[in-house]
Write a protein that holds these residues in place. Structure first.
Motif, PDB file in Angstrom:
ATOM      1  N   ASP A  16       0.762  -1.191   0.064  1.00  0.00           N
ATOM      2  CA  ASP A  16       0.129   0.026   0.067  1.00  0.00           C
ATOM      3  C   ASP A  16       0.898   1.244  -0.056  1.00  0.00           C
ATOM      4  OD1 ASP A  16      -2.385  -1.321  -0.030  1.00  0.00           O
ATOM      5  OD2 ASP A  16      -2.366  -1.345   2.218  1.00  0.00           O
ATOM      6  N   SER A  17       2.009   1.164   0.665  1.00  0.00           N
ATOM      7  CA  SER A  17       2.934   2.282   0.697  1.00  0.00           C
ATOM      8  C   SER A  17       3.843   2.397  -0.484  1.00  0.00           C
ATOM      9  CB  SER A  17       3.689   2.338   2.034  1.00  0.00           C
ATOM     10  OG  SER A  17       4.381   1.267   2.460  1.00  0.00           O
ATOM     11  N   LYS A  18       4.223   3.609  -0.991  1.00  0.00           N
ATOM     12  CA  LYS A  18       5.108   3.736  -2.083  1.00  0.00           C
ATOM     13  C   LYS A  18       4.870   2.899  -3.249  1.00  0.00           C
ATOM     14  CE  LYS A  18       9.073   4.732   1.324  1.00  0.00           C
ATOM     15  NZ  LYS A  18      10.187   4.684   1.947  1.00  0.00           N
ATOM     16  N   GLU A  19       3.545   2.712  -3.667  1.00  0.00           N
ATOM     17  CA  GLU A  19       3.322   1.799  -4.663  1.00  0.00           C
ATOM     18  C   GLU A  19       4.110   2.472  -6.021  1.00  0.00           C
ATOM     19  OE1 GLU A  19      -0.666   0.353  -7.039  1.00  0.00           O
ATOM     20  OE2 GLU A  19      -0.910   1.098  -4.793  1.00  0.00           O
ATOM     21  N   VAL A  20       4.666   1.420  -6.837  1.00  0.00           N
ATOM     22  CA  VAL A  20       5.230   1.894  -8.116  1.00  0.00           C
ATOM     23  C   VAL A  20       4.211   2.308  -9.001  1.00  0.00           C
ATOM     24  CG1 VAL A  20       6.662   1.430  -9.628  1.00  0.00           C
ATOM     25  CG2 VAL A  20       7.165   0.721  -7.552  1.00  0.00           C
ATOM     26  N   GLU A  21       4.307   3.468  -9.677  1.00  0.00           N
ATOM     27  CA  GLU A  21       3.556   3.850 -10.913  1.00  0.00           C
ATOM     28  C   GLU A  21       4.093   3.479 -12.007  1.00  0.00           C
ATOM     29  OE1 GLU A  21       0.700   7.290 -10.004  1.00  0.00           O
ATOM     30  OE2 GLU A  21       2.720   8.049  -9.617  1.00  0.00           O
ATOM     31  N   HIS A  22       3.455   2.648 -12.796  1.00  0.00           N
ATOM     32  CA  HIS A  22       3.974   1.880 -14.113  1.00  0.00           C
ATOM     33  C   HIS A  22       4.298   2.957 -15.262  1.00  0.00           C
ATOM     34  CE1 HIS A  22       4.480  -1.909 -12.259  1.00  0.00           C
ATOM     35  NE2 HIS A  22       2.883  -1.772 -12.105  1.00  0.00           N
ATOM     36  N   LEU A  23       3.301   3.672 -15.373  1.00  0.00           N
ATOM     37  CA  LEU A  23       3.363   4.713 -16.631  1.00  0.00           C
ATOM     38  C   LEU A  23       2.393   5.940 -16.020  1.00  0.00           C
ATOM     39  CD1 LEU A  23       4.493   4.103 -19.726  1.00  0.00           C
ATOM     40  CD2 LEU A  23       2.864   5.969 -19.694  1.00  0.00           C
ATOM     41  N   ASN A  24       2.410   6.531 -15.073  1.00  0.00           N
ATOM     42  CA  ASN A  24       1.742   7.865 -14.845  1.00  0.00           C
ATOM     43  C   ASN A  24       2.137   9.045 -15.806  1.00  0.00           C
ATOM     44  OD1 ASN A  24       1.738  10.877 -13.546  1.00  0.00           O
ATOM     45  ND2 ASN A  24       0.032   9.521 -12.375  1.00  0.00           N
ATOM     46  N   PRO A  25       1.193   9.495 -16.547  1.00  0.00           N
ATOM     47  CA  PRO A  25       1.864  10.564 -17.685  1.00  0.00           C
ATOM     48  C   PRO A  25       2.594  11.597 -17.236  1.00  0.00           C
ATOM     49  CG  PRO A  25      -0.647   9.762 -17.954  1.00  0.00           C
ATOM     50  CD  PRO A  25      -0.178   9.278 -16.713  1.00  0.00           C
ATOM     51  N   GLU A  26       2.145  12.272 -16.032  1.00  0.00           N
ATOM     52  CA  GLU A  26       3.117  13.447 -15.392  1.00  0.00           C
ATOM     53  C   GLU A  26       4.321  12.997 -14.970  1.00  0.00           C
ATOM     54  OE1 GLU A  26       2.275  16.276 -16.266  1.00  0.00           O
ATOM     55  OE2 GLU A  26       0.425  15.526 -17.141  1.00  0.00           O
ATOM     56  N   ASP A  70      16.478  -4.339  -3.878  1.00  0.00           N
ATOM     57  CA  ASP A  70      15.132  -4.590  -3.148  1.00  0.00           C
ATOM     58  C   ASP A  70      14.169  -3.392  -3.325  1.00  0.00           C
ATOM     59  OD1 ASP A  70      16.096  -7.425  -2.740  1.00  0.00           O
ATOM     60  OD2 ASP A  70      16.740  -6.723  -0.571  1.00  0.00           O
ATOM     61  N   LYS A  71      14.580  -2.424  -3.197  1.00  0.00           N
ATOM     62  CA  LYS A  71      13.582  -1.185  -3.195  1.00  0.00           C
ATOM     63  C   LYS A  71      13.894  -0.351  -4.372  1.00  0.00           C
ATOM     64  CE  LYS A  71      12.199  -2.334   0.894  1.00  0.00           C
ATOM     65  NZ  LYS A  71      10.738  -2.679   1.246  1.00  0.00           N
ATOM     66  N   PRO A  72      12.992   0.423  -4.858  1.00  0.00           N
ATOM     67  CA  PRO A  72      13.015   1.213  -5.921  1.00  0.00           C
ATOM     68  C   PRO A  72      14.205   2.272  -5.867  1.00  0.00           C
ATOM     69  CG  PRO A  72      10.726   1.051  -5.312  1.00  0.00           C
ATOM     70  CD  PRO A  72      11.532   0.302  -4.448  1.00  0.00           C
ATOM     71  N   GLU A  73      14.857   2.709  -6.795  1.00  0.00           N
ATOM     72  CA  GLU A  73      15.977   3.573  -6.676  1.00  0.00           C
ATOM     73  C   GLU A  73      15.698   4.931  -7.504  1.00  0.00           C
ATOM     74  OE1 GLU A  73      20.014   2.359  -6.963  1.00  0.00           O
ATOM     75  OE2 GLU A  73      19.640   0.341  -6.426  1.00  0.00           O
ATOM     76  N   SER A  74      16.208   6.117  -7.310  1.00  0.00           N
ATOM     77  CA  SER A  74      15.934   7.209  -7.965  1.00  0.00           C
ATOM     78  C   SER A  74      16.414   7.240  -9.504  1.00  0.00           C
ATOM     79  CB  SER A  74      16.067   8.434  -7.183  1.00  0.00           C
ATOM     80  OG  SER A  74      17.539   8.704  -7.318  1.00  0.00           O
ATOM     81  N   LEU A  75      15.825   8.142 -10.125  1.00  0.00           N
ATOM     82  CA  LEU A  75      16.331   8.057 -11.552  1.00  0.00           C
ATOM     83  C   LEU A  75      17.642   9.008 -11.598  1.00  0.00           C
ATOM     84  CD1 LEU A  75      16.051   7.923 -14.618  1.00  0.00           C
ATOM     85  CD2 LEU A  75      14.516  10.035 -14.658  1.00  0.00           C
ATOM     86  N   ASP A  76      17.911   9.923 -10.603  1.00  0.00           N
ATOM     87  CA  ASP A  76      19.095  10.522 -10.266  1.00  0.00           C
ATOM     88  C   ASP A  76      20.116   9.727 -10.004  1.00  0.00           C
ATOM     89  OD1 ASP A  76      18.061  13.225 -10.978  1.00  0.00           O
ATOM     90  OD2 ASP A  76      17.458  13.409  -8.832  1.00  0.00           O
ATOM     91  N   LEU A  79      20.904   7.507 -13.255  1.00  0.00           N
ATOM     92  CA  LEU A  79      21.528   8.235 -14.357  1.00  0.00           C
ATOM     93  C   LEU A  79      22.921   8.488 -14.029  1.00  0.00           C
ATOM     94  CD1 LEU A  79      18.802  10.814 -15.820  1.00  0.00           C
ATOM     95  CD2 LEU A  79      19.970   8.654 -16.728  1.00  0.00           C
ATOM     96  N   LYS A  80      23.147   8.808 -12.616  1.00  0.00           N
ATOM     97  CA  LYS A  80      24.572   9.159 -12.179  1.00  0.00           C
ATOM     98  C   LYS A  80      25.466   7.776 -12.402  1.00  0.00           C
ATOM     99  CE  LYS A  80      27.072  10.314  -7.842  1.00  0.00           C
ATOM    100  NZ  LYS A  80      27.053  10.577  -6.484  1.00  0.00           N
ATOM    101  N   ASP A  81      24.964   6.709 -12.214  1.00  0.00           N
ATOM    102  CA  ASP A  81      25.899   5.481 -12.304  1.00  0.00           C
ATOM    103  C   ASP A  81      25.902   5.180 -13.726  1.00  0.00           C
ATOM    104  OD1 ASP A  81      25.961   5.199  -9.488  1.00  0.00           O
ATOM    105  OD2 ASP A  81      24.605   3.619  -9.448  1.00  0.00           O
ATOM    106  N   VAL A  82      25.078   5.640 -14.790  1.00  0.00           N
ATOM    107  CA  VAL A  82      25.415   5.512 -16.042  1.00  0.00           C
ATOM    108  C   VAL A  82      26.339   6.350 -16.310  1.00  0.00           C
ATOM    109  CG1 VAL A  82      24.252   5.968 -18.452  1.00  0.00           C
ATOM    110  CG2 VAL A  82      22.728   4.813 -16.744  1.00  0.00           C
ATOM    111  N   GLU A  83      26.466   7.602 -15.976  1.00  0.00           N
ATOM    112  CA  GLU A  83      27.526   8.432 -16.263  1.00  0.00           C
ATOM    113  C   GLU A  83      28.835   7.910 -15.710  1.00  0.00           C
ATOM    114  OE1 GLU A  83      29.712  11.700 -17.522  1.00  0.00           O
ATOM    115  OE2 GLU A  83      27.514  11.337 -18.178  1.00  0.00           O
ATOM    116  N   ASN A  84      28.738   7.533 -14.624  1.00  0.00           N
ATOM    117  CA  ASN A  84      30.022   7.225 -13.888  1.00  0.00           C
ATOM    118  C   ASN A  84      30.682   5.787 -14.170  1.00  0.00           C
ATOM    119  OD1 ASN A  84      29.959   9.502 -12.690  1.00  0.00           O
ATOM    120  ND2 ASN A  84      29.244   9.094 -11.116  1.00  0.00           N
TER     121      ASN A  84
END
Length: 503
Positions: A16-26, A70-76, A79-84
């Motif tokens: 119930d908490s921190k439910e992942v939104e698969h494709l929320n438009p905004e 195990d838990k969702p990670e932020s896009l920031d 992308l930081k790991d992609v860069e580094n």
């Protein structure tokens, strides 16, 4: 019976908490803008990255966790790991100083088409599965055929047709299968072991691989030597001797693969003469024009396809030189039923109102697999966004840059051209030094190539043809300008000075 965790809802079967939104438009809009900014900055700063990756094998495993989070990670954070971590391990095919292999060209237009391809997530294996996917592909393939001035026998507006494959490998495989089954349906499958296929030893290595996948016995795959005096093109006289010997031995000539722009030296096989010979023996003729065929949209290079009306199939890859990104190969077939008869599947769950009519194309029967992405959108966007004249100018500019590099090589007496330049590939090497043998010359050229690539400034590749080790410099990256070519030559000269000083 065990109990659910307090935060778990057994009805929705989710936390119930921190439910992942698969494709929320905004949410998607915000994150997509962030990724687009990342991509735009990557292209803007591309020259700050080395053209050839400088990492060592296994580098990434030491930087990455051993398990997924195990838990969702932020896009920031991602992308930081992609860069580094990830970008340092990428050989930058989009770099303006990437001169290796044959480049996978890029453009904003194709990128936008790919975004829509991902957006729709359409699967166009049949007309009813996505009518627009099938019909747009047919339209775009005919558009491209007109640009190449192909005869009507290769077009849907005529008696043939075209299909987008991911790679030349797949295009060659389906044509071999079509040729094989066309012959075996007449003579019987018990004669499959007698089928023989032909190609130059300069044909792409994928050709032998696809022949084996198609069930051709390895001993019946003829790799015909090409000679320096023929500029490494396939000789009709040599081919005739191979065919005659096989016929005399009771074997059955099946398939001939010709090339317009071989990988090593961009050699061009004479389609007209070789097709005439093959047609006398009812051999299926396929033309692999993956790289060189793109230049044929320019009238001054169209002669490389002279005689194309005499062949059975043709493939070329706009992803190599026409700004379409990777995995977009166009295959044209004069008699599509030869391919579709070999590859057709018609299970009950795919039957529908229009599936049995000849007027409707089911592209699942033109390829090895079933699923199909909306890849033609990339070519559609490129053709509409640029127009034919701009695409011709793009090809001509790259060829002019290659001419610039060719002139620089000729101006330095320490170097030689191995074969005449065709298209935008220059094959060159350090000359053999007085008092030193050919093996030492090869050693010096290997050392030069290694040192050029180790600088990170540029990436070149090599090949060996006719026993000659050579360096390949091919202009094809979308972002390359003449200044990049001149600077790369200066790097080559500086490293050559240092290498020859040690001799």
């Amino acid at each position: 019976m065990g109990s659910y965790p307090s935060e778990f809802n057994p009805v929705t079967k989710s936390l119930d908490s921190k439910e992942v939104e698969h494709l929320n438009p905004e949410d998607f809009r915000a994150k997509a803008h962030q990724v687009v900014d990342f991509i735009a900055d990557f292209y803007k700063n591309i020259e700050n990255y080395p053209a050839s990756s400088q990492v060592q094998p296994g580098y990434l495993r030491t930087r990455m966790p051993q398990t997924a989070p195990d838990k969702p990670e932020s896009l920031d954070a991602i992308l930081k790991d992609v860069e580094n971590d990830i970008i340092p391990g990428i050989t930058q095919w989009v770099h303006p100083n990437f001169y290796g292999y044959f480049p996978a060209s890029i453009s904003s237009a194709a990128f936008l088409g790919e975004m829509l391809c991902a957006c729709f997530n359409a699967n166009g294996f049949s007309w009813v599965a996505s009518p627009a996917l099938t019909e747009l592909e047919m339209v775009v393939m005919d558009w491209f055929a007109v640009m190449l001035r192909l005869p009507k026998c290769f077009m849907f507006s005529g008696t043939g047709g075209g299909v987008v494959q991911a790679t030349t490998s797949e295009a060659v495989l389906v044509t071999i299968l079509g040729a094989r089954d066309r012959v075996l349906s007449k003579i019987g499958h018990e004669h499959a072991g007698k089928l023989v296929v032909y190609g130059s030893d300069q044909a792409h290595s994928m050709y032998n691989k696809q022949c084996k996948i198609a069930g051709i016995h390895p001993q019946n795959i003829r790799s015909i030597p090409a000679r320096l005096e023929d500029e490494f093109a396939l000789s009709p006289d040599t081919l005739r001797k191979f065919i005659e010997a096989d016929v005399e031995a009771g074997l059955i000539p099946l398939f001939l693969c010709l090339t317009v722009g071989t990988t090593s030296t961009t050699a061009v096989d004479n389609i007209n003469d070789l097709a005439d010979l093959a047609n006398k023996y009812n051999i299926w003729v396929h033309v692999d024009a993956a790289y060189g065929g793109n230049a044929c949209i320019c009238p001054e290079y169209r002669h490389f396809l002279d005689g194309i009306e005499k062949v059975d199939s043709l493939s070329l890859s706009p992803h190599k030189w026409l700004l379409c990104y990777a995995e977009l190969c166009c295959l044209y077939v004069k008699n599509p039923s030869c391919v579709t008869n070999s590859l057709r599947t018609n299970p009950e769950y795919l039957r529908y109102k229009y599936s049995e009519t000849d007027s409707v194309v089911s592209y699942k029967d033109w390829q090895v697999g079933t699923s199909r992405r909306f890849s033609p959108l990339r070519l559609y966007f490129v053709l509409r966004s640029y127009g034919v004249e701009s695409l011709q100018s793009h090809i001509r500019s790259h060829i002019q840059y290659a001419i610039t590099f060719e002139r620089l090589v000729k101006s330095d007496g320490r170097f030689e051209l191995v074969v005449p330049r065709r298209f935008s590939l220059v094959c060159f090497r350090l000359k053999q030094l007085n008092g030193y043998d050919a093996s030492y010359t090869e050693l010096l050229n290997r050392k030069l190539l290694e040192q050029v690539n180790s600088t990170g400034h540029a990436l070149l590749t090599h090949s060996v043809v006719g026993g000659i080790y050579l360096l390949r410099f091919v202009v094809g990256s979308t972002l390359t300008e003449e200044r990049h070519v001149i600077k790369t030559w200066e790097v080559v000269k500086e490293l050559t000075n240092a290498i020859l000083t040690e001799v």
